[in-house]
Design a protein around this motif. Structure first.
Motif, short mmCIF file in Angstrom:
data_model
loop_
_atom_site.label_atom_id
_atom_site.label_comp_id
_atom_site.label_asym_id
_atom_site.label_seq_id
_atom_site.Cartn_x
_atom_site.Cartn_y
_atom_site.Cartn_z
N SER A 123 12.35 -43.64 7.16
CA SER A 123 13.78 -43.37 6.99
C SER A 123 14.01 -41.91 7.32
N LEU A 124 14.92 -41.65 8.24
CA LEU A 124 15.24 -40.29 8.65
C LEU A 124 16.61 -39.88 8.14
N THR A 125 16.71 -38.64 7.67
CA THR A 125 18.01 -38.11 7.29
C THR A 125 18.80 -37.84 8.58
N ALA A 126 20.07 -37.56 8.45
CA ALA A 126 20.89 -37.26 9.62
C ALA A 126 20.34 -36.03 10.36
N LEU A 132 21.19 -42.53 6.20
CA LEU A 132 19.78 -42.62 6.57
C LEU A 132 19.67 -43.53 7.79
N ILE A 133 18.76 -43.18 8.68
CA ILE A 133 18.44 -44.01 9.83
C ILE A 133 17.05 -44.55 9.54
N ASP A 134 16.97 -45.87 9.33
CA ASP A 134 15.75 -46.52 8.91
C ASP A 134 15.16 -47.31 10.07
N ILE A 135 13.97 -46.92 10.51
CA ILE A 135 13.27 -47.62 11.59
C ILE A 135 12.11 -48.36 10.93
N ARG A 136 12.15 -49.69 10.98
CA ARG A 136 11.23 -50.45 10.14
C ARG A 136 10.80 -51.76 10.80
N GLU A 137 9.59 -52.20 10.44
CA GLU A 137 9.12 -53.53 10.81
C GLU A 137 9.64 -54.53 9.79
N TYR A 138 9.92 -55.73 10.26
CA TYR A 138 10.40 -56.81 9.39
C TYR A 138 9.42 -57.96 9.46
N TYR A 139 9.42 -58.79 8.44
CA TYR A 139 8.58 -59.97 8.41
C TYR A 139 9.43 -61.16 7.98
#
Length: 104
Positions: free
Chosen positions: A81-84, A59-66
């Motif tokens: 989260s994107l699959t391949a 999974l390719i996870d593009i996310r904001e963090y705190y």
């Protein structure tokens, strides 16, 4: 949607640049590894792309963090989260996405 004046586009780009958290130029950024051994790449101080496995699938996870009260950076709710396969499709659309952004 009507096209924007080039001056408006330049002003919007300048605003986006000044509001984004400071990050090193892409040529200087490197792959890092989190506590779980997953590779991640910082997009900004509070945004990351993490490559992880879930049910033995990437999974390719593009996310904001705190920043947690402990000082540790933790993933927030905002992200995707994107699959391949989805990641490959997104990469295939990059030229068209760039062209659409230029048209704004």
């Amino acid at each position: 949607m009507p096209k924007r004046d080039p001056e408006d586009r330049d002003a919007a780009a300048a605003t986006a640049t000044t509001t984004e958290e400071n990050v090193e130029p892409s040529a200087k950024r490197a792959k890092e590894t989190n506590d779980n051994g997953e590779a991640y790449f910082e997009l900004s101080n509070k945004r990351r792309v993490t490559v992880r496995a879930w049910n033995k699938k990437p999974l390719i996870d593009i996310r904001e963090y705190y920043e947690h009260t402990s000082g540790e950076m933790r993933p927030g709710k905002k992200g995707i989260s994107l699959t391949a396969e989805q990641w490959a499709m997104l990469k295939d659309f990059m030229a068209e996405i760039d062209a659409a952004v230029e048209e704004l």
